[in-house]
Write an enzyme that holds these catalytic residues in place. Structure first.
Site, PDB file in Angstrom:
ATOM      1  N   ARG A 149       4.744  -7.970 -13.254  1.00 27.29           N
ATOM      2  CA  ARG A 149       3.988  -6.887 -13.219  1.00 27.29           C
ATOM      3  C   ARG A 149       4.660  -5.681 -12.922  1.00 27.29           C
ATOM      4  NH1 ARG A 149      -1.428  -5.496 -10.982  1.00 27.29           N
ATOM      5  NH2 ARG A 149      -0.859  -3.687 -12.205  1.00 27.29           N
TER       6      ARG A 149
ATOM      7  N   TYR B 152      -1.257   0.035 -15.336  1.00 27.89           N
ATOM      8  CA  TYR B 152      -0.574   0.824 -14.798  1.00 27.89           C
ATOM      9  C   TYR B 152       0.217   1.761 -15.796  1.00 27.89           C
ATOM     10  CZ  TYR B 152      -0.901  -0.735  -9.885  1.00 27.89           C
ATOM     11  OH  TYR B 152      -1.218  -1.218  -8.728  1.00 27.89           O
TER      12      TYR B 152
ATOM     13  N   ARG C 148      -1.732   8.350  -7.126  1.00 31.93           N
ATOM     14  CA  ARG C 148      -3.112   7.560  -7.318  1.00 31.93           C
ATOM     15  C   ARG C 148      -3.780   7.877  -5.676  1.00 31.93           C
ATOM     16  NH1 ARG C 148      -3.443   0.918  -7.503  1.00 31.93           N
ATOM     17  NH2 ARG C 148      -5.548   0.658  -6.884  1.00 31.93           N
ATOM     18  N   ASP C 149      -4.919   8.535  -5.977  1.00 32.77           N
ATOM     19  CA  ASP C 149      -5.746   8.299  -4.715  1.00 32.77           C
ATOM     20  C   ASP C 149      -6.892   7.121  -4.699  1.00 32.77           C
ATOM     21  OD1 ASP C 149      -8.080   8.729  -2.909  1.00 32.77           O
ATOM     22  OD2 ASP C 149      -7.779  10.972  -3.149  1.00 32.77           O
TER      23      ASP C 149
ATOM     24  N   ASN D 198     -11.137   3.346  -5.128  1.00 32.11           N
ATOM     25  CA  ASN D 198     -10.183   2.466  -5.818  1.00 32.11           C
ATOM     26  C   ASN D 198      -9.384   3.333  -6.749  1.00 32.11           C
ATOM     27  OD1 ASN D 198     -10.831  -0.182  -4.558  1.00 32.11           O
ATOM     28  ND2 ASN D 198     -12.873   0.039  -6.141  1.00 32.11           N
TER      29      ASN D 198
ATOM     30  N   ASP E 237      -0.410  -9.860  -5.320  1.00 35.71           N
ATOM     31  CA  ASP E 237       0.360  -8.769  -5.464  1.00 35.71           C
ATOM     32  C   ASP E 237       1.939  -9.028  -4.748  1.00 35.71           C
ATOM     33  OD1 ASP E 237      -0.709  -7.273  -6.969  1.00 35.71           O
ATOM     34  OD2 ASP E 237      -2.181  -6.007  -5.583  1.00 35.71           O
ATOM     35  N   ARG E 238       1.402  -9.475  -3.345  1.00 34.66           N
ATOM     36  CA  ARG E 238       2.642  -9.767  -2.529  1.00 34.66           C
ATOM     37  C   ARG E 238       3.023 -11.188  -2.062  1.00 34.66           C
ATOM     38  NH1 ARG E 238      -0.791  -5.810  -1.031  1.00 34.66           N
ATOM     39  NH2 ARG E 238      -1.637  -6.811   0.731  1.00 34.66           N
TER      40      ARG E 238
ATOM     41  N   GLU F 257      -0.562   7.270  -3.303  1.00 35.36           N
ATOM     42  CA  GLU F 257      -0.080   5.889  -3.556  1.00 35.36           C
ATOM     43  C   GLU F 257       0.568   5.785  -4.731  1.00 35.36           C
ATOM     44  OE1 GLU F 257      -2.951   2.828  -1.201  1.00 35.36           O
ATOM     45  OE2 GLU F 257      -3.072   2.790  -3.341  1.00 35.36           O
ATOM     46  N   GLU F 258       1.576   4.892  -5.143  1.00 32.88           N
ATOM     47  CA  GLU F 258       2.141   4.931  -6.425  1.00 32.88           C
ATOM     48  C   GLU F 258       2.540   6.169  -7.074  1.00 32.88           C
ATOM     49  OE1 GLU F 258       0.292   0.157  -6.686  1.00 32.88           O
ATOM     50  OE2 GLU F 258      -0.731   2.074  -7.865  1.00 32.88           O
TER      51      GLU F 258
END
Length: 469
Positions: A118, A402, A293-294, A344, A151-152, A277-278
């Site tokens: 991803r 994304y 991204r908020d 989100n 994700d991690r 973010e991101e």
């Protein structure tokens, strides 16, 4: 003929055959020696290949999947001259977006050896464009793909392959151990940033041309994370932004300036009530513009713009054409956060042109479905929801995910401006589909000032796979 005569005759024949075989072997050795001598003699005359380019191409079939292992240009007697990507040009004027690549990795992965991955993104040097992606240490349609919605994990790695190719073990290059990442090229080498480790103490490892050059330790111990798209290089310096702190509240954001993989300056943003973010970042006339991204409270996207000394400005895209997901229906915008349905989010991008803005967004306001590009001629500074152009990329009925920006420098294109481009991740599998895995393919587009098409270029894989049944 008696018995002794027969034995003598057979022995004589065998002896003759053996002698002939020996002579043939000696002849082969002499021919090989002569051939080698001729080749060696030719190599002693470099003028024969002076300034020529020899292309070696090796191809193979793996599980009935065609994979181009290498396509390497070797300049005889010459090396590739390093340059510095200036990043001083403005963005090219454009009227729409032309499709640039599509890897079809999920479709191919039903039969071939394709990575579960991803967060793909694209970055270009002055010579090539590459797709970077975060693997899960597993292949599609294999038992280790189970549970890859996470994700991690310690199995995630940043790898890269030539743009447009399905990412496999046979065409991909290891870059870093990472569950969050960025990468960019300054004209002389690749900088990669890979974040891995526990949520309460992750570390970003910086590499330059594959060698560790610096690290950044989590300063808030709350999931250090970075762009998931390319960093930006200008005049030999490269820039990125990182986040540490809550995903649903005020966090800490830092800008970093790096040279050849070494951090030479960093600052923390003074951004109360902002959430970054991101971020998708790009160069424009010697400055860096990031659209982010908020994940806390906004339907519109925050931005930060800064110069090479890290002097910055911050804001939100004012347009009433909202770019995040989930989001409110288009309406009255705000140059601060639009708080309705803002919790989100999803990674995305926009490109600023003066007071105008190209906004990339999902078609759905509530799920990661569809994708479109919208031109709002005054959307960077005005709050109305009118726009003058829309281009379809993915139909509302198909999955997206994304998205992010990348650019092609004049040193690659030969143009006198920086070409804006973007990629879209096409997520398949969990949590929305009946599979044991989560992965994605990708498409990309670049801005042009000529004819373009509205259509849908979906992932197109037929699920579930054999492993899912």
């Amino acid at each position: 003929m008696n018995t002794n005569q027969r034995i003598i005759t057979i022995g004589t024949i065998c002896l003759i055959v053996g002698i002939i075989s020996l002579l043939l072997q000696i002849g082969n050795i002499i021919l090989l020696w002569m051939s080698h001598s001729i080749q060696t003699g030719e190599k002693s005359h470099p003028k024969v290949c002076n300034q020529s380019v020899i292309t070696y191409e090796n191809n193979t079939w793996v599980n009935q999947t065609y994979v181009n292992i290498s396509n390497t240009n070797i300049a005889a007697g010459q090396g590739v001259t390093p340059i510095i990507l200036a990043g001083n040009s403005s963005l090219c004027p454009i009227s729409g977006w032309a499709i640039y690549s599509k890897d079809n990795s999920i479709r191919i992965g039903s039969k071939g050896d394709i990575f579960v991955m991803r967060e793909p993104f694209i970055s270009c040097s002055h010579l090539e464009c590459r797709t970077f992606f975060l693997t899960q240490g597993a292949l599609l349609n294999d038992r280790h793909s189970n549970g890859t919605v996470k994700d991690r994990s310690p199995y995630r790695t940043l790898m890269s392959c030539p743009i447009g190719e399905a990412p496999s073990p046979y065409n991909s290059r290891f870059e870093s151990v990472a569950w969050s990442a960025s990468a960019c090229h300054d004209g002389m080498g690749w900088l990669t940033i890979g974040i891995s480790g526990p949520d309460n103490g992750a570390v970003a490892v910086l590499k330059y041309n594959g060698i560790i050059t610096d690290t950044i330790k989590s300063w808030r111990n709350k999931i250090l994370r970075t762009q998931e798209s390319e960093c930006v290089c200008i005049n030999g310096s490269c820039f990125t932004i990182m986040t540490d702190g809550p995903s649903n509240g005020q966090a800490s954001y830092k800008l970093f300036k790096m040279e050849k993989g070494k951090i030479i300056k960093s600052i923390e943003l003074d951004a109360p009530n902002y959430h970054y973010e991101e971020c998708s970042c790009y160069p424009d006339t010697g400055k860096v513009v990031c659209v982010c991204r908020d994940n806390w409270h906004a339907s519109n996207r925050p931005w930060v713009s800064f110069d090479q000394n890290l002097d910055y400005q911050i804001g939100y895209i004012c347009s009433g054409v909202f770019g995040d997901n989930p989001r409110s229906n288009d309406g009255k915008g705000n140059c601060g956060p639009v708080l309705s349905n803002g919790a989100n989010g999803v990674k995305g991008f926009s490109f600023r042109y003066g007071n105008g803005v190209w906004i990339g967004r999902t078609k759905s306001i509530s799920s990661r479905r569809g994708f479109e590009m919208i031109w709002d001629p005054n959307g960077w500074t005005e709050t109305d929801s009118s726009f003058s152009m829309k281009q379809d990329i993915i139909a509302l009925t198909d999955w997206s995910g994304y998205s992010g920006s990348f650019v092609q420098h004049p040193e690659l294109t030969g143009m006198n401006c920086i070409r804006p481009c973007f990629w879209v991740e096409l997520i398949r599998g969990q949590p929305k589909e009946s599979t044991i895995w989560t992965s994605g393919s990708s498409i990309s587009f670049c801005g042009v000032n000529s004819g373009t098409a509205s259509w849908s270029w979906p992932d197109g894989a037929d699920l579930p796979f054999t492993i899912d049944k």
